[in-house]
Design a protein around this motif. Structure first.
Motif, mmCIF file in Angstrom:
data_model
loop_
_atom_site.group_PDB
_atom_site.id
_atom_site.type_symbol
_atom_site.label_atom_id
_atom_site.label_comp_id
_atom_site.label_asym_id
_atom_site.label_seq_id
_atom_site.Cartn_x
_atom_site.Cartn_y
_atom_site.Cartn_z
ATOM 1 N N GLU A 16 1.272 -1.455 0.205
ATOM 2 C CA GLU A 16 -0.004 0.072 0.450
ATOM 3 C C GLU A 16 0.738 1.484 0.107
ATOM 4 O OE1 GLU A 16 -3.009 2.027 3.032
ATOM 5 O OE2 GLU A 16 -3.407 -0.003 3.018
ATOM 6 N N GLN A 17 2.068 1.017 0.804
ATOM 7 C CA GLN A 17 2.886 2.283 0.971
ATOM 8 C C GLN A 17 3.525 3.088 -0.406
ATOM 9 O OE1 GLN A 17 5.302 2.668 4.233
ATOM 10 N NE2 GLN A 17 6.019 4.559 3.764
ATOM 11 N N LEU A 18 3.925 1.269 -0.890
ATOM 12 C CA LEU A 18 4.653 1.498 -1.888
ATOM 13 C C LEU A 18 3.332 2.393 -3.274
ATOM 14 C CD1 LEU A 18 6.830 0.872 -4.323
ATOM 15 C CD2 LEU A 18 5.702 -1.713 -4.872
ATOM 16 N N ALA A 19 2.316 1.989 -3.427
ATOM 17 C CA ALA A 19 1.521 2.272 -4.542
ATOM 18 C C ALA A 19 0.802 3.873 -4.319
ATOM 19 C CB ALA A 19 0.135 1.740 -4.132
ATOM 20 N N ASP A 20 1.412 4.207 -2.676
ATOM 21 C CA ASP A 20 1.455 5.717 -2.701
ATOM 22 C C ASP A 20 2.062 6.511 -2.777
ATOM 23 O OD1 ASP A 20 -1.186 5.099 -1.719
ATOM 24 O OD2 ASP A 20 -0.393 5.180 0.647
ATOM 25 N N GLU A 24 2.748 9.557 -5.796
ATOM 26 C CA GLU A 24 3.213 10.156 -5.659
ATOM 27 C C GLU A 24 4.144 10.799 -6.777
ATOM 28 O OE1 GLU A 24 5.931 13.207 -1.775
ATOM 29 O OE2 GLU A 24 4.645 10.965 -1.785
ATOM 30 N N SER A 25 5.147 10.032 -7.193
ATOM 31 C CA SER A 25 6.371 10.081 -7.791
ATOM 32 C C SER A 25 5.599 10.678 -9.058
ATOM 33 C CB SER A 25 6.891 8.792 -7.581
ATOM 34 O OG SER A 25 7.354 9.073 -9.046
ATOM 35 N N PHE A 26 4.234 9.911 -9.086
ATOM 36 C CA PHE A 26 3.778 10.727 -10.962
ATOM 37 C C PHE A 26 3.539 11.873 -10.891
ATOM 38 C CE2 PHE A 26 -0.341 11.405 -12.941
ATOM 39 C CZ PHE A 26 0.080 11.015 -14.171
ATOM 40 N N ASN A 27 2.799 12.784 -9.600
ATOM 41 C CA ASN A 27 2.312 13.427 -9.124
ATOM 42 C C ASN A 27 3.548 15.091 -9.165
ATOM 43 O OD1 ASN A 27 0.093 13.120 -8.869
ATOM 44 N ND2 ASN A 27 -0.443 12.606 -7.062
ATOM 45 N N ARG A 29 6.719 14.013 -10.921
ATOM 46 C CA ARG A 29 7.029 14.096 -12.562
ATOM 47 C C ARG A 29 5.935 15.167 -13.462
ATOM 48 N NH1 ARG A 29 7.121 8.916 -12.070
ATOM 49 N NH2 ARG A 29 5.098 8.794 -13.740
ATOM 50 N N PHE A 30 4.491 15.082 -13.052
ATOM 51 C CA PHE A 30 3.675 16.681 -13.150
ATOM 52 C C PHE A 30 4.495 17.597 -13.418
ATOM 53 C CE2 PHE A 30 -0.234 16.147 -16.105
ATOM 54 C CZ PHE A 30 -0.770 17.290 -15.834
ATOM 55 N N GLN A 31 3.951 17.666 -11.957
ATOM 56 C CA GLN A 31 4.582 19.244 -11.673
ATOM 57 C C GLN A 31 5.763 20.166 -12.243
ATOM 58 O OE1 GLN A 31 4.270 19.581 -7.150
ATOM 59 N NE2 GLN A 31 2.258 19.100 -7.464
ATOM 60 N N ALA A 32 6.826 18.653 -11.706
ATOM 61 C CA ALA A 32 7.765 18.914 -12.768
ATOM 62 C C ALA A 32 8.003 19.271 -14.226
ATOM 63 C CB ALA A 32 9.090 18.210 -12.982
ATOM 64 N N ALA A 33 7.291 18.735 -14.554
ATOM 65 C CA ALA A 33 6.937 19.042 -16.225
ATOM 66 C C ALA A 33 5.718 20.180 -16.564
ATOM 67 C CB ALA A 33 5.859 17.828 -17.129
ATOM 68 N N THR A 34 5.506 20.836 -15.681
ATOM 69 C CA THR A 34 4.755 22.093 -15.798
ATOM 70 C C THR A 34 5.643 23.156 -15.083
ATOM 71 O OG1 THR A 34 3.121 20.818 -13.717
ATOM 72 C CG2 THR A 34 2.451 20.856 -16.011
ATOM 73 N N SER A 35 6.409 22.896 -14.427
ATOM 74 C CA SER A 35 6.731 24.508 -13.830
ATOM 75 C C SER A 35 6.737 23.924 -13.035
ATOM 76 C CB SER A 35 7.311 25.276 -15.468
ATOM 77 O OG SER A 35 8.555 24.836 -16.222
ATOM 78 N N GLN A 36 5.559 23.329 -12.078
ATOM 79 C CA GLN A 36 5.181 23.816 -10.746
ATOM 80 C C GLN A 36 5.853 23.375 -9.367
ATOM 81 O OE1 GLN A 36 1.190 22.529 -11.404
ATOM 82 N NE2 GLN A 36 0.570 24.563 -12.643
ATOM 83 N N LEU A 37 6.434 22.351 -9.730
ATOM 84 C CA LEU A 37 7.219 21.994 -8.874
ATOM 85 C C LEU A 37 7.985 22.311 -7.441
ATOM 86 C CD1 LEU A 37 8.073 18.846 -7.525
ATOM 87 C CD2 LEU A 37 9.288 18.459 -9.063
ATOM 88 N N GLU A 38 8.258 22.474 -7.018
ATOM 89 C CA GLU A 38 8.689 23.568 -5.464
ATOM 90 C C GLU A 38 9.640 23.110 -5.560
ATOM 91 O OE1 GLU A 38 6.200 25.049 -2.631
ATOM 92 O OE2 GLU A 38 4.208 26.127 -4.145
ATOM 93 N N ASN A 39 9.740 21.846 -4.499
ATOM 94 C CA ASN A 39 10.647 21.537 -3.680
ATOM 95 C C ASN A 39 11.273 20.180 -5.012
ATOM 96 O OD1 ASN A 39 12.448 20.258 -2.276
ATOM 97 N ND2 ASN A 39 10.941 19.111 -1.121
ATOM 98 N N THR A 40 12.407 20.204 -5.695
ATOM 99 C CA THR A 40 12.890 19.438 -6.428
ATOM 100 C C THR A 40 13.791 17.959 -6.068
ATOM 101 O OG1 THR A 40 15.079 20.568 -6.784
ATOM 102 C CG2 THR A 40 13.037 20.872 -8.836
ATOM 103 N N ALA A 41 14.254 18.525 -4.309
ATOM 104 C CA ALA A 41 15.023 16.791 -3.644
ATOM 105 C C ALA A 41 13.775 16.327 -3.338
ATOM 106 C CB ALA A 41 15.168 17.745 -2.948
ATOM 107 N N ARG A 42 12.491 16.190 -3.351
ATOM 108 C CA ARG A 42 11.002 15.359 -3.315
ATOM 109 C C ARG A 42 11.140 14.396 -4.237
ATOM 110 N NH1 ARG A 42 9.279 12.794 0.454
ATOM 111 N NH2 ARG A 42 7.061 12.760 0.443
ATOM 112 N N ARG A 47 11.988 8.375 -4.473
ATOM 113 C CA ARG A 47 11.805 7.286 -5.221
ATOM 114 C C ARG A 47 13.198 6.515 -4.573
ATOM 115 N NH1 ARG A 47 15.081 10.327 -8.866
ATOM 116 N NH2 ARG A 47 17.084 9.802 -7.848
ATOM 117 N N ARG A 48 14.173 7.349 -3.906
ATOM 118 C CA ARG A 48 14.686 6.518 -2.814
ATOM 119 C C ARG A 48 13.776 4.696 -1.404
ATOM 120 N NH1 ARG A 48 20.561 8.645 -1.552
ATOM 121 N NH2 ARG A 48 21.257 8.990 -3.724
ATOM 122 N N ASP A 49 12.931 6.488 -1.414
ATOM 123 C CA ASP A 49 11.837 5.055 -0.430
ATOM 124 C C ASP A 49 11.182 4.351 -0.920
ATOM 125 O OD1 ASP A 49 12.132 7.077 1.500
ATOM 126 O OD2 ASP A 49 10.937 8.411 1.668
ATOM 127 N N ALA A 50 10.526 4.508 -2.496
ATOM 128 C CA ALA A 50 9.794 2.816 -3.370
ATOM 129 C C ALA A 50 11.264 2.207 -3.408
ATOM 130 C CB ALA A 50 9.702 3.939 -4.500
#
Length: 68
Positions: A16-20, A24-27, A29-42, A47-50
């Motif tokens: 369940e945590q992996l699915a979450d 989150e990773s998808f979201n 990536r989507f934010q990064a593509a639209t230049s809305q990502l504030e914390n790039t380190a997240r 990715r490492r948590d997964a």
């Protein structure tokens, strides 16, 4: 999250945590593509948590296979 915290969880909780984390990773990536990502380190931490969750799941599967 630490590996020890993950080892205390059941395989269902880990899946369940992996699915979450994947959602989150998808979201992120989507934010990064639209230049809305504030914390790039997240992206890196998610990715490492997964990967950490996948590793613990594999360890539990191997332990179950050897105990049978």
């Amino acid at each position: 999250m630490s590996a020890q915290e993950l080892r205390d969880k059941s395989p269902d909780q880990l899946r369940e945590q992996l699915a979450d984390l994947k959602k989150e990773s998808f979201n992120l990536r989507f934010q990064a593509a639209t230049s809305q990502l504030e914390n790039t380190a997240r992206m890196k931490t998610v990715r490492r948590d997964a990967a950490r969750v996948k590793t613990i799941l594999a360890e539990k599967a191997a332990a179950a296979a050897t105990s049978e």
